[in-house]
Scaffold this motif. Structure first.
Motif, PDB file in Angstrom:
ATOM      1  N   GLU A  78       0.851  -1.187   0.000  1.00 58.93           N
ATOM      2  CA  GLU A  78       0.000   0.000   0.000  1.00 58.93           C
ATOM      3  C   GLU A  78       0.890   1.241   0.000  1.00 58.93           C
ATOM      4  O   GLU A  78       1.972   1.251   0.590  1.00 58.93           O
ATOM      5  CB  GLU A  78      -0.897   0.025   1.250  1.00 58.93           C
ATOM      6  CG  GLU A  78      -1.979  -1.047   1.256  1.00 58.93           C
ATOM      7  CD  GLU A  78      -3.135  -0.719   0.333  1.00 58.93           C
ATOM      8  OE1 GLU A  78      -3.061   0.321  -0.362  1.00 58.93           O
ATOM      9  OE2 GLU A  78      -4.097  -1.501   0.288  1.00 58.93           O
ATOM     10  N   GLU A  88      -5.319   4.466  -1.643  1.00 59.24           N
ATOM     11  CA  GLU A  88      -5.691   5.000  -2.939  1.00 59.24           C
ATOM     12  C   GLU A  88      -6.747   4.128  -3.617  1.00 59.24           C
ATOM     13  O   GLU A  88      -7.711   4.650  -4.219  1.00 59.24           O
ATOM     14  CB  GLU A  88      -4.451   5.107  -3.823  1.00 59.24           C
ATOM     15  CG  GLU A  88      -4.721   5.608  -5.238  1.00 59.24           C
ATOM     16  CD  GLU A  88      -5.036   7.094  -5.277  1.00 59.24           C
ATOM     17  OE1 GLU A  88      -5.903   7.483  -6.078  1.00 59.24           O
ATOM     18  OE2 GLU A  88      -4.408   7.837  -4.505  1.00 59.24           O
ATOM     19  N   ARG A  89      -6.597   2.827  -3.511  1.00 61.10           N
ATOM     20  CA  ARG A  89      -7.524   1.908  -4.197  1.00 61.10           C
ATOM     21  C   ARG A  89      -8.922   1.952  -3.601  1.00 61.10           C
ATOM     22  O   ARG A  89      -9.899   1.587  -4.278  1.00 61.10           O
ATOM     23  CB  ARG A  89      -6.970   0.488  -4.130  1.00 61.10           C
ATOM     24  CG  ARG A  89      -5.669   0.311  -4.922  1.00 61.10           C
ATOM     25  CD  ARG A  89      -4.967  -0.979  -4.540  1.00 61.10           C
ATOM     26  NE  ARG A  89      -5.807  -2.137  -4.748  1.00 61.10           N
ATOM     27  CZ  ARG A  89      -5.547  -3.347  -4.260  1.00 61.10           C
ATOM     28  NH1 ARG A  89      -4.463  -3.538  -3.529  1.00 61.10           N
ATOM     29  NH2 ARG A  89      -6.354  -4.363  -4.496  1.00 61.10           N
ATOM     30  N   GLN A  90      -9.030   2.363  -2.328  1.00 64.27           N
ATOM     31  CA  GLN A  90     -10.357   2.414  -1.691  1.00 64.27           C
ATOM     32  C   GLN A  90     -10.960   3.825  -1.692  1.00 64.27           C
ATOM     33  O   GLN A  90     -12.047   4.026  -1.159  1.00 64.27           O
ATOM     34  CB  GLN A  90     -10.270   1.924  -0.239  1.00 64.27           C
ATOM     35  CG  GLN A  90     -10.081   0.426  -0.100  1.00 64.27           C
ATOM     36  CD  GLN A  90      -8.613   0.015  -0.118  1.00 64.27           C
ATOM     37  OE1 GLN A  90      -7.738   0.880  -0.105  1.00 64.27           O
ATOM     38  NE2 GLN A  90      -8.349  -1.276  -0.175  1.00 64.27           N
TER      39      GLN A  90
END
Length: 446
Positions: A7, A128-130
């Protein structure tokens, strides 16, 4: 060799947009409190000094308090709106979502700013992905609102049941008041002037203030301000102390020059109040935790009463280890308790207090009562006080003490101290704008 995907790390503070560091800190604090059982007070004491702006510090506190007061409702919304629950390892992300809900729900912040800063905070936390999921959930909360829950639902079932059993007519009001922000109460130091003079100084500083009709040193601020903005605070002319805690000095009603023990003194506010009223007292401030003596010393130094008091580490339940054998004329036993009367100031009580704690607390309170009684001079008074609203710790505790102690009686207290509770008085949260508190003034016959 391939490495597992990592992450993204949080960017430096300087790279964050305004408002983002506060949301990041709120998520980190709440992850520790909710996920790891840490104390909210301890976590905030570390986090708050890292924010330079007093408005950011106030927002951080408000976010954490709002989430803990409404955590069950926010958790229920997440469970309803998410297809897959977050894992235990995603505690900071979960906390950030609760922070987002609190901004839109309890604090009613402008939606655009709240959403933007919270989504950026997800990225700053390496999520960032969430970020898209955070945005979508907050927009749903904005559209639909958080599903309502009764105030009782914020309380652990065992605690709510006990409150209803002890206070059937007032329970709903207790639940509601305990989830409201507490007002800012100030105590006037009589060594620096009277209350009317201090009210004039506050007015001159543009700070709205009102005097309490039942406590002679108490001032209430309808709109809280930072202590740094209070005229005379740094010099000890004012201290922050709830109305109920200030009434301890009224309940004790001490004669000049007597020998006094504050048996569980840290952080020293009640001892300081007694000495501000009468520097002729010979007061010993005792606390079992040597680390907390520093807080007492700081309180005494700021209020200017340090030269009139002794500070010592010791267990009030084990006098043989430290007591010189000279009786005290008055003793204040502000006993360790469930803190069920101050949930509005310590909302993590809802999270951390267990039903099994009560039996241990009641046993400790009884031990302290019995031990302090041996140090009290005949004709002396002991004020037993707690910030609990449970009868087992208060009325029933005092009843049991009087039954087993032949030379003990009680002196009645007036209506200004709350509801009649046999040998004592009980104020419930929010009454007179004050915290929940119990007082019983005990007399040693002789």
């Amino acid at each position: 060799m391939a490495h597992p995907r990592q992450e993204k790390q949080a960017p430096p503070r300087a790279a964050m947009a305004p408002g983002v560091p506060t949301r990041v800190l709120a998520a980190k604090v709440l992850a520790q409190v909710i996920g790891r059982g840490r104390s909210l007070k301890a976590e905030l004491s570390t986090a708050l000094p890292t924010l330079d702006d007093s408005r950011d510090r106030a927002l951080l506190e408000a976010l954490c308090f709002a989430v803990l007061r409404r955590r069950n409702a926010y958790d229920a919304a997440l469970a309803q709106w998410m297809q897959r629950p977050l894992s235990v390892r995603e505690d900071e992300l979960r906390a950030l979502l609760l922070v987002g809900f609190a901004q839109l729900d309890a604090l009613e912040l402008p939606a655009h700013a709240a959403l933007s800063a919270t989504v950026d905070a997800a990225r700053a936390l390496g999520r960032e992905r969430q970020a898209g999921m955070v945005n979508a959930l907050l927009r749903r909360a904005q559209r639909e609102g958080i599903p309502p829950q009764p105030a009782r639902a914020a309380f652990p079932l065992w605690m709510a049941d006990r409150i209803e059993q002890d206070w059937p007519d007032q329970a709903d009001a207790v639940f509601e008041a305990s989830l409201q922000p507490a007002p800012l109460w100030l105590r006037v130091n009589r060594q620096h002037g009277d209350r009317d003079t201090m009210l004039q100084r506050l007015e001159a500083a543009g700070i709205a203030a009102e005097a309490s009709p039942i406590a002679p040193d108490a001032i209430r601020l309808p709109t809280p301000v930072a202590v740094s903005a209070l005229p005379g605070f740094a010099e000890g002319a004012l201290s922050v102390q709830d109305l109920s805690a200030q009434q301890v000095a009224d309940a004790m009603s001490l004669r000049p020059g007597i020998r006094v023990l504050d048996a569980c003194a840290a952080p020293g506010g009640k001892s300081a109040h007694l000495l501000e009223r009468d520097p002729s007292l010979h007061l010993l401030a005792l606390d079992i935790d040597p680390r907390r003596l520093k807080r007492i010393g700081e309180t005494f130094a700021r209020t200017g009463v340090g030269e009139h008091a002794q500070v010592r580490a010791g267990d009030a339940g084990d006098p043989a280890a430290w007591w010189d054998g000279q009786p005290f004329d008055a003793i204040l036993l502000d006993a360790p308790c469930s803190a069920t009367g101050i949930i509005r100031r310590q909302p993590d009580v809802l999270l951390h207090r267990r039903e099994t704690d009560i039996e241990a607390l009641v046993a400790l309170q009884a031990r302290l009562l019995d031990a302090c009684w041996t140090m009290l001079a005949p004709g002396g008074t002991l004020l037993y006080a707690t910030c609990s609203i449970l009868r087992e710790e208060n009325q029933f505790q005092v009843e049991a003490f009087l039954q087993r102690t032949r030379n003990a009686g009680f002196l009645p207290l007036g209506d200004a101290f709350g509801h009649d509770s046999w040998a004592g008085r009980q104020r419930l949260p929010g009454e007179n704008g004050a915290d929940g508190f119990f007082y019983a003034r005990l007399l040693k016959k002789g």
